[in-house]
Design an enzyme around this catalytic site. Sequence first.
Site, PDB file in Angstrom:
ATOM      1  N   TYR A  69       0.877  -1.330   0.131  1.00 19.65           N
ATOM      2  CA  TYR A  69      -0.025  -0.061   0.067  1.00 19.65           C
ATOM      3  C   TYR A  69       0.865   1.233   0.123  1.00 19.65           C
ATOM      4  O   TYR A  69       0.685   2.080  -0.876  1.00 19.65           O
ATOM      5  CB  TYR A  69      -0.866  -0.051   1.132  1.00 19.65           C
ATOM      6  CG  TYR A  69      -1.511   1.499   1.522  1.00 19.65           C
ATOM      7  CD1 TYR A  69      -2.504   1.633   0.593  1.00 19.65           C
ATOM      8  CD2 TYR A  69      -0.984   2.145   2.573  1.00 19.65           C
ATOM      9  CE1 TYR A  69      -3.215   2.777   1.053  1.00 19.65           C
ATOM     10  CE2 TYR A  69      -1.680   3.219   2.933  1.00 19.65           C
ATOM     11  CZ  TYR A  69      -2.616   3.846   2.052  1.00 19.65           C
ATOM     12  OH  TYR A  69      -3.279   4.947   2.373  1.00 19.65           O
ATOM     13  N   ASP A 119      -9.677   9.880   6.855  1.00 22.71           N
ATOM     14  CA  ASP A 119      -8.248  10.509   7.137  1.00 22.71           C
ATOM     15  C   ASP A 119      -8.308  11.921   6.985  1.00 22.71           C
ATOM     16  O   ASP A 119      -8.415  12.553   5.675  1.00 22.71           O
ATOM     17  CB  ASP A 119      -7.287   9.808   5.684  1.00 22.71           C
ATOM     18  CG  ASP A 119      -5.943  10.106   5.832  1.00 22.71           C
ATOM     19  OD1 ASP A 119      -5.567  11.354   6.527  1.00 22.71           O
ATOM     20  OD2 ASP A 119      -5.210   9.642   5.097  1.00 22.71           O
TER      21      ASP A 119
END
Lengths: 121, 121
Positions: free
Chosen positions: A15, A39
Amino acid sequence: MTFEPDALKTLVQRYLDTVVNGSADDVAALYAEDATLEDPVGGGEVHIGRQAIAGFYKNTDGLELSTELLSFRSGGTEAAFVFAITVGTMRIEPIEVMTFNSEGLITSMKAYWGPADITQL
Amino acid sequence: MTFEPDALKTLVQRYLDTVVNGSADDVAALYAEDATLEDPVGGGEVHIGRQAIAGFYKNTDGLELSTELLSFRSGGTEAAFVFAITVGTMRIEPIEVMTFNSEGLITSMKAYWGPADITQL
């Protein structure tokens, strides 16, 4: 089901590498179709679904990025880790929590950070 | 609702101090009545409710403990942090995630760590 810690660490590293080297769609492809992304946590916005998630990563498409995994923990199908991301001259060190499905796709991501975790290089 | 980062950090520090200086019931009193605790994540057991949570902390009642907050992040009503806990000659460095209610009581705690995160002093 559970993953071996090394398997989850490999997924997290993939990732972080894709965030640097891939397109927004490449990163979104690491998420499950119905995944959620928050986020920063507490920022008031949860991105739901792969398309919305791709939109989130488009914010940094084309920018000079680097990432570094600083600390990694896992259990079952979940991982928690500290990493650094530099965007231009800005360095942020979030703590992130991810859950995965049996195919190794991310089903949820939550990034904990705030203004105090940003430094100017 | 959200907390200022400093307020959540104070709550987390109070938790780590109570783990060292308080009884199992003192620690459990920092949790909401219907809170959940998973430590370690993926360990197959989730403790639900203050009484079960007190039972979990009774495992270390009377042992020589110390704790140290190493890294702290927060957002909204959640905190994520790295800390060290020493139990006798064993040192563990988990990443922990906590959520809080409006009264500052812990509503969920998840501790991410495994055998690789234990060192012998």
